[in-house]
Design an enzyme around this catalytic site. Structure first.
Site, PDB file in Angstrom:
ATOM      1  N   ARG A 183       0.826  -1.204   0.000  1.00  0.00           N
ATOM      2  CA  ARG A 183       0.000   0.000   0.000  1.00  0.00           C
ATOM      3  C   ARG A 183       0.859   1.253   0.000  1.00  0.00           C
ATOM      4  O   ARG A 183       0.361   2.341   0.289  1.00  0.00           O
ATOM      5  CB  ARG A 183      -0.874   0.048   1.254  1.00  0.00           C
ATOM      6  CG  ARG A 183      -1.754  -1.152   1.492  1.00  0.00           C
ATOM      7  CD  ARG A 183      -2.556  -0.894   2.767  1.00  0.00           C
ATOM      8  NE  ARG A 183      -3.430  -2.006   3.109  1.00  0.00           N
ATOM      9  CZ  ARG A 183      -4.279  -1.986   4.139  1.00  0.00           C
ATOM     10  NH1 ARG A 183      -4.342  -0.909   4.907  1.00  0.00           N
ATOM     11  NH2 ARG A 183      -5.042  -3.023   4.397  1.00  0.00           N
ATOM     12  N   CYS A 225      -3.545  35.149  23.056  1.00  0.00           N
ATOM     13  CA  CYS A 225      -2.813  36.263  22.453  1.00  0.00           C
ATOM     14  C   CYS A 225      -2.505  37.353  23.482  1.00  0.00           C
ATOM     15  O   CYS A 225      -3.189  37.491  24.514  1.00  0.00           O
ATOM     16  CB  CYS A 225      -3.619  36.871  21.302  1.00  0.00           C
ATOM     17  SG  CYS A 225      -3.440  35.978  19.743  1.00  0.00           S
ATOM     18  N   GLY A 241      -6.288  17.033  17.901  1.00  0.00           N
ATOM     19  CA  GLY A 241      -6.874  17.286  19.216  1.00  0.00           C
ATOM     20  C   GLY A 241      -6.803  18.720  19.684  1.00  0.00           C
ATOM     21  O   GLY A 241      -7.233  19.031  20.804  1.00  0.00           O
ATOM     22  N   ALA A 242      -6.275  19.640  18.858  1.00  0.00           N
ATOM     23  CA  ALA A 242      -6.168  21.037  19.266  1.00  0.00           C
ATOM     24  C   ALA A 242      -7.524  21.724  19.139  1.00  0.00           C
ATOM     25  O   ALA A 242      -8.268  21.487  18.182  1.00  0.00           O
ATOM     26  CB  ALA A 242      -5.134  21.761  18.413  1.00  0.00           C
ATOM     27  N   HIS A 249       0.688  26.270  21.216  1.00  0.00           N
ATOM     28  CA  HIS A 249       0.748  26.010  22.641  1.00  0.00           C
ATOM     29  C   HIS A 249       0.968  24.518  22.853  1.00  0.00           C
ATOM     30  O   HIS A 249       0.752  23.695  21.961  1.00  0.00           O
ATOM     31  CB  HIS A 249      -0.537  26.451  23.352  1.00  0.00           C
ATOM     32  CG  HIS A 249      -1.740  25.639  22.986  1.00  0.00           C
ATOM     33  ND1 HIS A 249      -2.401  25.767  21.780  1.00  0.00           N
ATOM     34  CD2 HIS A 249      -2.397  24.649  23.664  1.00  0.00           C
ATOM     35  CE1 HIS A 249      -3.410  24.916  21.732  1.00  0.00           C
ATOM     36  NE2 HIS A 249      -3.430  24.222  22.845  1.00  0.00           N
ATOM     37  N   CYS A 281      21.489  -0.006  27.416  1.00  0.00           N
ATOM     38  CA  CYS A 281      20.191   0.657  27.235  1.00  0.00           C
ATOM     39  C   CYS A 281      19.711   0.419  25.803  1.00  0.00           C
ATOM     40  O   CYS A 281      20.451   0.636  24.843  1.00  0.00           O
ATOM     41  CB  CYS A 281      20.325   2.152  27.514  1.00  0.00           C
ATOM     42  SG  CYS A 281      18.932   3.152  26.945  1.00  0.00           S
ATOM     43  N   CYS A 329      19.892   3.592  23.726  1.00  0.00           N
ATOM     44  CA  CYS A 329      21.283   3.893  23.358  1.00  0.00           C
ATOM     45  C   CYS A 329      21.706   3.028  22.175  1.00  0.00           C
ATOM     46  O   CYS A 329      22.382   3.508  21.245  1.00  0.00           O
ATOM     47  CB  CYS A 329      22.214   3.659  24.541  1.00  0.00           C
ATOM     48  SG  CYS A 329      22.096   4.887  25.866  1.00  0.00           S
TER      49      CYS A 329
END
Length: 351
Positions: free
Chosen positions: A20, A42, A158-159, A165, A195, A198
């Site tokens: 796809r 603002c 989702g804003a 912000h 890690c 890492c």
């Protein structure tokens, strides 16, 4: 042919659906219709938000008035509340507690812009300092166990406000996704004594097929088992567990990497909505030094549907190597406009 790819930290498989395969021009992003009139974030509208808890502002400017270039306020419609105490209860097999926590909004610029890409690197540095400052301050509340910093861009992301912000929500438990990462990192270290993140950084810098941008201290890459088309991670090259402990050199090096990652995404793929999250070590629980903090940038170019919701596995129609190539090439001739607000040169260091 399609591939199953496994994330090296958590037990999560992703289908890379090469049959796809979608390139940048195959995606269509309808323009967001966010309300841009009488924006409460603002300059001049400070009275339309709760009183600020942090602001970087001119020395002679009063709180909750113009003169700021970064401003942090409690969310006017919070998901959780910082009550004085908390209580829990059970009803048979069900368990609950009152909704304690902290929910704040970080206003990232005086400019009414929808993103960080049109800010200067210096302004993005100030955003990073604000995130760090809130992480360090809120951890003094020992009820809190995790602080999630995130940025939603676009209505699909989702804003609800256009003005650039980000937000933070601090909660009294470690989220399941972070706990899963911690468990995976612990198991990886037990078997290999290193890690996992890492090792990801080392292998990606060696092969470079999925590297988008490298700086002295950070690398931006498309993960091997990317869940979303054009997903990116930003990781420190050296092992760092806690974003709250980064220093001035880190922030100066990180700011252009973060801004350019968002700019590359905007230029490569029709300015898509996205979610940016910071994964960092939990707080007030101890023993999490083996964590490796990082940013995850997740474009909202595909719909999470029945298969993903039913299994927790994702289908990604854009091979990570193709996405990384497009993102590397995205900034040819692209120059962001200058930032409108001049940060005073005499501003003290936020350390």
């Amino acid at each position: 042919m399609p591939e199953w790819r496994k994330d090296p930290v958590v037990d999560r498989w992703v289908i890379i659906a090469t049959e796809r395969a979608k390139r940048p021009h195959d995606f269509r992003c309808p323009p967001d219709q966010l309300n841009s009139g009488d924006c409460p974030l603002c300059v001049g509208n400070e009275d339309k938000t709760p009183p600020e808890v942090l602001a970087f502002r001119d020395a002679d400017s009063p709180a909750n008035q113009p003169g700021w270039w970064i401003r942090v306020v409690p969310n006017k419609f919070p998901a959780v509340l910082p009550n004085e105490g908390y209580y829990a209860w059970q009803d048979g097999i069900y368990e609950a507690m009152n909704g304690i926590g902290v929910h704040e909004v970080i206003v990232e610029s005086t400019d009414h812009e929808p993103d960080l890409v049109n800010q200067s690197d210096r302004q993005v540095e100030e955003v990073l300092w604000a995130w760090r400052a809130r992480l360090l301050d809120l951890r003094h509340d020992t009820r809190l166990k995790y602080i999630q910093i995130f940025k939603n861009k676009g209505r699909t992301g989702g804003a609800s406000l256009e003005h650039t912000h980000s937000q933070l929500i601090a909660i009294p438990m470690v989220p399941a996704d972070v706990a899963e990462e911690l468990a995976g990192l612990h198991e990886y270290r037990r078997h290999r004594n290193t890690c996992a993140y890492c090792d990801v950084v080392h292998q990606e810098l060696s092969g470079r097929d999925r590297v988008v941008r490298e700086s002295g201290r950070f690398v931006c890459l498309v993960p091997f088992a990317a869940r979303y088309p054009f997903e990116m991670w930003i990781l420190p090259k050296e092992h760092q567990a806690d974003f709250g402990q980064i220093g001035e050199d880190d922030i100066r090096d990180l700011a252009p990497v973060l801004r350019e990652a968002l700019l590359r995404l905007s230029e490569a793929v029709c300015r898509p909505p996205y979610n940016l999250v910071l994964h960092t070590s939990p707080i007030n629980v101890g023993g999490e030094l083996f964590y490796h903090w990082h940013f995850e940038i997740m474009p909202r170019l595909t719909i999470t549907a029945g298969y993903e919701l039913g299994t927790g596995y994702f289908i990604n129609p854009t091979p990570p190597e193709l996405a990384a190539e497009a993102l590397r090439d995205a900034l040819e001739g692209a120059v962001p406009p200058p930032h409108a607000y001049t940060i005073p040169e005499e501003v003290p260091k936020h350390v």
